[in-house]
Design a protein around this motif. Structure first.
Motif, PDB file in Angstrom:
ATOM      1  N   PHE A 156       0.824  -1.206   0.000  1.00 44.22           N
ATOM      2  CA  PHE A 156       0.000   0.000   0.000  1.00 44.22           C
ATOM      3  C   PHE A 156       0.862   1.261   0.000  1.00 44.22           C
ATOM      4  CE2 PHE A 156      -2.107   3.371   2.418  1.00 44.22           C
ATOM      5  CZ  PHE A 156      -3.233   3.564   1.623  1.00 44.22           C
ATOM      6  N   ILE A 206      -6.965   6.529  -7.779  1.00 41.79           N
ATOM      7  CA  ILE A 206      -7.309   5.913  -6.496  1.00 41.79           C
ATOM      8  C   ILE A 206      -8.145   4.654  -6.724  1.00 41.79           C
ATOM      9  CG2 ILE A 206      -8.636   6.252  -4.379  1.00 41.79           C
ATOM     10  CD1 ILE A 206      -7.783   9.175  -4.440  1.00 41.79           C
ATOM     11  N   LEU A 207      -9.110   4.751  -7.675  1.00 37.43           N
ATOM     12  CA  LEU A 207      -9.942   3.583  -7.977  1.00 37.43           C
ATOM     13  C   LEU A 207      -9.092   2.445  -8.529  1.00 37.43           C
ATOM     14  CD1 LEU A 207     -12.754   2.334  -8.193  1.00 37.43           C
ATOM     15  CD2 LEU A 207     -12.953   3.363 -10.464  1.00 37.43           C
ATOM     16  N   GLY A 251      -7.109   1.026  -5.724  1.00 37.38           N
ATOM     17  CA  GLY A 251      -7.970   0.222  -4.873  1.00 37.38           C
ATOM     18  C   GLY A 251      -8.280  -1.135  -5.488  1.00 37.38           C
ATOM     19  N   CYS A 252      -8.609  -1.135  -6.795  1.00 35.14           N
ATOM     20  CA  CYS A 252      -8.875  -2.414  -7.469  1.00 35.14           C
ATOM     21  C   CYS A 252      -7.625  -3.282  -7.498  1.00 35.14           C
ATOM     22  CB  CYS A 252      -9.386  -2.153  -8.887  1.00 35.14           C
ATOM     23  SG  CYS A 252     -11.013  -1.352  -8.956  1.00 35.14           S
ATOM     24  N   LEU A 270      -5.127  -3.192  -5.313  1.00 34.99           N
ATOM     25  CA  LEU A 270      -4.892  -3.712  -3.964  1.00 34.99           C
ATOM     26  C   LEU A 270      -5.863  -4.844  -3.635  1.00 34.99           C
ATOM     27  CD1 LEU A 270      -4.220  -0.459  -1.905  1.00 34.99           C
ATOM     28  CD2 LEU A 270      -2.587  -2.253  -2.474  1.00 34.99           C
ATOM     29  N   LEU A 271      -7.133  -4.694  -4.083  1.00 36.36           N
ATOM     30  CA  LEU A 271      -8.098  -5.765  -3.843  1.00 36.36           C
ATOM     31  C   LEU A 271      -7.659  -7.042  -4.549  1.00 36.36           C
ATOM     32  CD1 LEU A 271     -10.796  -6.600  -2.612  1.00 36.36           C
ATOM     33  CD2 LEU A 271     -11.919  -5.792  -4.702  1.00 36.36           C
ATOM     34  N   GLU A 325      -4.749  -8.358  -2.692  1.00 32.29           N
ATOM     35  CA  GLU A 325      -5.187  -8.933  -1.417  1.00 32.29           C
ATOM     36  C   GLU A 325      -5.753 -10.334  -1.608  1.00 32.29           C
ATOM     37  OE1 GLU A 325      -6.215  -9.312   2.595  1.00 32.29           O
ATOM     38  OE2 GLU A 325      -4.969  -7.786   1.630  1.00 32.29           O
TER      39      GLU A 325
END
Length: 477
Positions: free
Chosen positions: A8, A286-287, A290-291, A293-294, A297
């Protein structure tokens, strides 16, 4: 810092760096484009101001032509009759035509009639000597060809004027000329408000290089660095842009500096569009992060955590092998299969070592010497049959007991010191002699102690062999 936090943080730094570089590049490009567009807008506004002034001069010249080529005016220049004065030269004429000065000059330069009028103060004005000098023979306002005019700006001590001058002829535009008619309209606050209303922007004008310039113009006069500079564009603030232009007067000299204040609509709209654009890019970034990182993850970090948990729960003595999720052919699946292979090898070694320990314990149970093993912290891990017969208890009851509890309280300190020297790597010169607590009471024995090491040479546990002191212990080496 775990892997999720590192991922992150790196993505955040990369996003901020990318956004900062994009912002600086976009800002640099936008500033150049804005300056070019604003300069173009300012130039067009100054051109429009020039056309507005030219149109007003043309209108004034049309009025001057109507008066100059008129039989009544032609006759008035011959006899100066009072009727012409009363019917045409009253104060209402100045108000209606918005005039500041009206001059009737004979060919020799003398004024047949000359009058000034201040419309704002509603009072007459005397004709200054500077105006009379321009009307002398050979001056720029004399000898005007029939049908021609001279018009332009004229800066006087009384202010700036729009001027139109024509030769006085009859209604058929025939002469000879009986002099010059000069109409002068002040470029005062009222006229500038009218021009500003027509253009849609505030317009102001001041004499140039005449006395001390006003405060709002003094700082800008130095901006015209050469005699050929006639225009200057200066951003005042984030909302206003000022465009300056130098205007020549009726006599061909630079005499007036006009200013147009322009709202910076282009800059405002561009800044809003740029801000919206950059915010959109930031939101998309950012989107995307975020995608990403998802996906990391679920596709990587979760599988790594599951692999870690399975490895932490691994027991080489357990017959059941845990599932590490090694399906697939990506890098994590390959690592999982590698870990499963290592765990299976460890399990095989564990089974082999366990079998060896079982065989060793069976052998130790057959000998008549008392043998026991304890951990480095002094906890009994194994006691053979001979020892259990002396102290009592089953195999399970013997294991897990502190070895100090088996030694007579008076001999515990000596026994501890001996074991401590052994753990420090000091060789014992003689067996440890002490009394142990047996079912028959205290029994003095001699312990022979040795360190048991693993494959890497690291001390693992302590092996102790004991026999009653009259027989002496046997070595376990």
């Amino acid at each position: 810092m775990n892997l999720r936090e590192k991922t992150f943080l790196r993505l955040l730094l990369l996003t901020c760096l990318s956004f900062g570089v994009l912002f600086l590049l976009t800002l640099a490009h936008t500033q150049k484009t804005l300056y070019r567009l604003e300069t173009q807008q300012a130039q067009e506004s100054l051109d429009r101001l020039g056309r507005v002034l030219a149109l007003r001069l043309e209108n004034l010249d049309t009025t001057c032509a109507d008066w100059a080529a008129w039989d009544a005016t032609y006759a008035f220049m011959a006899d100066g009759n009072e009727r012409y004065r009363q019917e045409n030269l009253m104060e209402e004429t100045f108000t209606t035509l918005r005039l500041g000065y009206l001059l009737f000059a004979r060919p020799d330069g003398t004024l047949l009639y000359g009058k000034g009028f201040d419309r704002e103060l509603d009072r007459p004005l005397p004709v200054p000597g500077t105006l009379r000098e321009r009307l002398l023979p050979g001056g720029p306002l004399q000898d005007i060809p029939p049908g021609k005019s001279r018009r332009g700006l004229w800066v006087t001590p009384q202010g700036i004027y729009l001027v139109a001058a024509r030769s006085i002829l009859n209604s058929q535009f025939q002469g000879p000329s009986r002099g010059t008619l000069v109409m002068m309209r002040p470029l005062d606050a009222s006229e500038l408000r009218s021009i500003s209303s027509e253009m849609g922007f505030p317009v102001s004008a001041r004499p140039f290089s005449v006395g001390q310039p006003p405060v709002d113009f003094s700082f800008i006069t130095s901006g015209f660095t050469s005699r050929t500079d006639t225009r200057l564009i200066v951003p005042v603030n984030d909302d206003t842009l000022s465009a300056y232009v130098l205007l020549k007067d009726l006599f061909g000299e630079v005499a007036v500096m006009a200013k147009v204040d322009l709202p910076r609509w282009i800059a405002l709209q561009t800044r809003q569009t740029l801000l919206l654009h950059l915010l959109s890019i930031l939101g998309a970034g950012i989107l995307t992060v975020g995608c990403f990182l998802l996906g990391v993850e679920r596709g990587i970090l979760q599988r790594l955590r599951d692999l870690r948990d399975q490895v932490q729960r691994f027991d080489p003595n357990s017959p059941q092998s845990p599932s590490l999720g090694s399906a697939g052919d990506d890098e994590i699946a390959q690592v999982s299969r590698g870990v499963e292979s290592l765990m299976e090898q460890a399990r095989e070694r564990g089974r082999s070592e366990q079998e060896q320990r079982d065989i060793m314990r069976q052998v130790l149970d057959q000998i008549r010497d008392m043998v026991l093993f304890c951990s480095l912290e002094g906890e009994v891990t194994f006691a053979n049959e001979a020892f259990r017969r002396q102290v009592g208890g089953t195999r399970q009851q013997a294991a897990g007991r502190p070895i100090w509890n088996l030694v007579h309280p008076e001999d515990q300190e000596t026994f501890r010191e001996g074991l401590h020297r052994l753990l420090l790597g000091e060789p014992l010169e003689a067996p440890l002699s002490c009394r142990i607590l047996t079912l028959r009471g205290p029994l003095r024995v001699a312990f022979l102690a040795n360190l048991v090491r693993d494959r890497n040479g690291t001390p693992k546990e302590v092996a102790l062999s004991a026999r009653e002191t009259d027989e002496g212990p046997r070595s376990l080496r």
